[in-house]
Design a protein around this motif. Structure first.
Motif, PDB file in Angstrom:
ATOM      1  N   LYS A   1      -4.865  -0.781   5.441  1.00 63.18           N
ATOM      2  CA  LYS A   1      -5.266  -0.604   4.046  1.00 63.18           C
ATOM      3  C   LYS A   1      -4.562  -1.619   3.152  1.00 63.18           C
ATOM      4  CE  LYS A   1      -6.116   4.347   4.598  1.00 63.18           C
ATOM      5  NZ  LYS A   1      -5.593   5.690   4.308  1.00 63.18           N
ATOM      6  N   GLY A   2      -3.326  -1.907   3.488  1.00 61.81           N
ATOM      7  CA  GLY A   2      -2.545  -2.853   2.700  1.00 61.81           C
ATOM      8  C   GLY A   2      -3.124  -4.255   2.711  1.00 61.81           C
TER       9      GLY A   2
ATOM     10  N   HIS B   1      -1.139   2.274   6.641  1.00 65.64           N
ATOM     11  CA  HIS B   1      -0.768   1.427   5.499  1.00 65.64           C
ATOM     12  C   HIS B   1      -0.931  -0.069   5.763  1.00 65.64           C
ATOM     13  CE1 HIS B   1       3.003   0.962   7.703  1.00 65.64           C
ATOM     14  NE2 HIS B   1       3.277  -0.053   6.904  1.00 65.64           N
TER      15      HIS B   1
ATOM     16  N   TRP C   1       0.846  -1.202   0.000  1.00 68.68           N
ATOM     17  CA  TRP C   1       0.000   0.000   0.000  1.00 68.68           C
ATOM     18  C   TRP C   1       0.878   1.247   0.000  1.00 68.68           C
ATOM     19  CZ3 TRP C   1      -5.108   1.127  -0.516  1.00 68.68           C
ATOM     20  CH2 TRP C   1      -5.476   2.446  -0.256  1.00 68.68           C
ATOM     21  N   ARG C   2       1.849   1.252   0.871  1.00 68.52           N
ATOM     22  CA  ARG C   2       2.745   2.409   1.010  1.00 68.52           C
ATOM     23  C   ARG C   2       3.418   2.736  -0.325  1.00 68.52           C
ATOM     24  NH1 ARG C   2       6.801   2.036   5.742  1.00 68.52           N
ATOM     25  NH2 ARG C   2       5.106   3.097   6.762  1.00 68.52           N
TER      26      ARG C   2
ATOM     27  N   ARG D   1       0.660   3.456  -3.364  1.00 67.64           N
ATOM     28  CA  ARG D   1      -0.149   4.670  -3.196  1.00 67.64           C
ATOM     29  C   ARG D   1       0.684   5.850  -2.713  1.00 67.64           C
ATOM     30  NH1 ARG D   1      -2.989   0.810  -4.696  1.00 67.64           N
ATOM     31  NH2 ARG D   1      -5.235   0.679  -4.443  1.00 67.64           N
TER      32      ARG D   1
ATOM     33  N   LEU E   1      -5.658  -4.482   0.040  1.00 69.12           N
ATOM     34  CA  LEU E   1      -5.014  -4.480  -1.273  1.00 69.12           C
ATOM     35  C   LEU E   1      -4.361  -5.832  -1.559  1.00 69.12           C
ATOM     36  CD1 LEU E   1      -4.114  -3.071  -3.850  1.00 69.12           C
ATOM     37  CD2 LEU E   1      -2.189  -2.088  -2.557  1.00 69.12           C
TER      38      LEU E   1
END
Length: 171
Positions: A84-85, A81, A71-72, A75, A88
């Motif tokens: 959210k990661g 992260h 994610w980091r 994005r 993803l």
């Protein structure tokens, strides 16, 4: 299977590497691109080694290490992260069609929790946390570890028989 080696597993790691390389290749800043490559693959290798030592699934650990900060780097955003990661990572692995549902969940669970270095969770989650700390601390072993990683790094040193820190700059 050839001599205990499952060709499908090599393909799974290779497919994830292709994806990660694509993400890294799209980073416009060359220094961040280099940082991403070193960090993601460094954590991946550390996770494989730690998983083998602890009897965890080394293949899934290598994959979790490659994807833990995706994610980091995809994005260019650090805030939350890990959480959210995990979503993803699920969106990356499921369409590949190479992983069982439980494997995706195991990897995503570790990614989701990898920022909680002060909390102990499932053994596989700890492999990813420790791989992340090991890479951070060994990238430049002359630097003092971050306070939040210090105790974990000392435990890793002891687990791997790397001494007590006397004679180096880590005190």
């Amino acid at each position: 299977m050839r001599n205990g080696w499952d060709e499908r597993k090599a393909d799974r790691i290779g497919k994830v590497r292709e994806y990660v390389d694509g993400v890294i290749g799209r980073i416009p800043d060359r220094e961040i691109q280099k940082e991403a490559f070193v960090h993601l693959y460094g954590v991946s290798q550390a996770c494989g080694l730690i998983a083998m030592k602890r009897g965890e699934d080394a293949e899934l650990a290598v994959i979790a290490g490659m994807l833990h900060d995706i994610w980091r780097y995809s994005r260019m955003e650090s805030r939350d992260h890990a959480h959210k990661g995990a979503g993803l990572v699920r969106d990356i692995l499921i369409p590949m069609g190479l992983f069982e549902e439980w494997e995706v969940e195991k990897i995503c669970h570790a990614v989701y929790h990898h920022s909680g270095k002060g909390i102990c969770q499932e053994p596989f989650d700890e492999v990813l946390k420790d791989g992340d700390v090991f890479e951070h601390c060994m990238f430049d072993p002359t630097q003092e570890p971050k306070a939040k990683e210090f105790a974990r790094f000392l435990r890793l040193r002891a687990e791997f028989g790397l001494g007590d820190g006397e004679g180096d700059r880590r005190r």
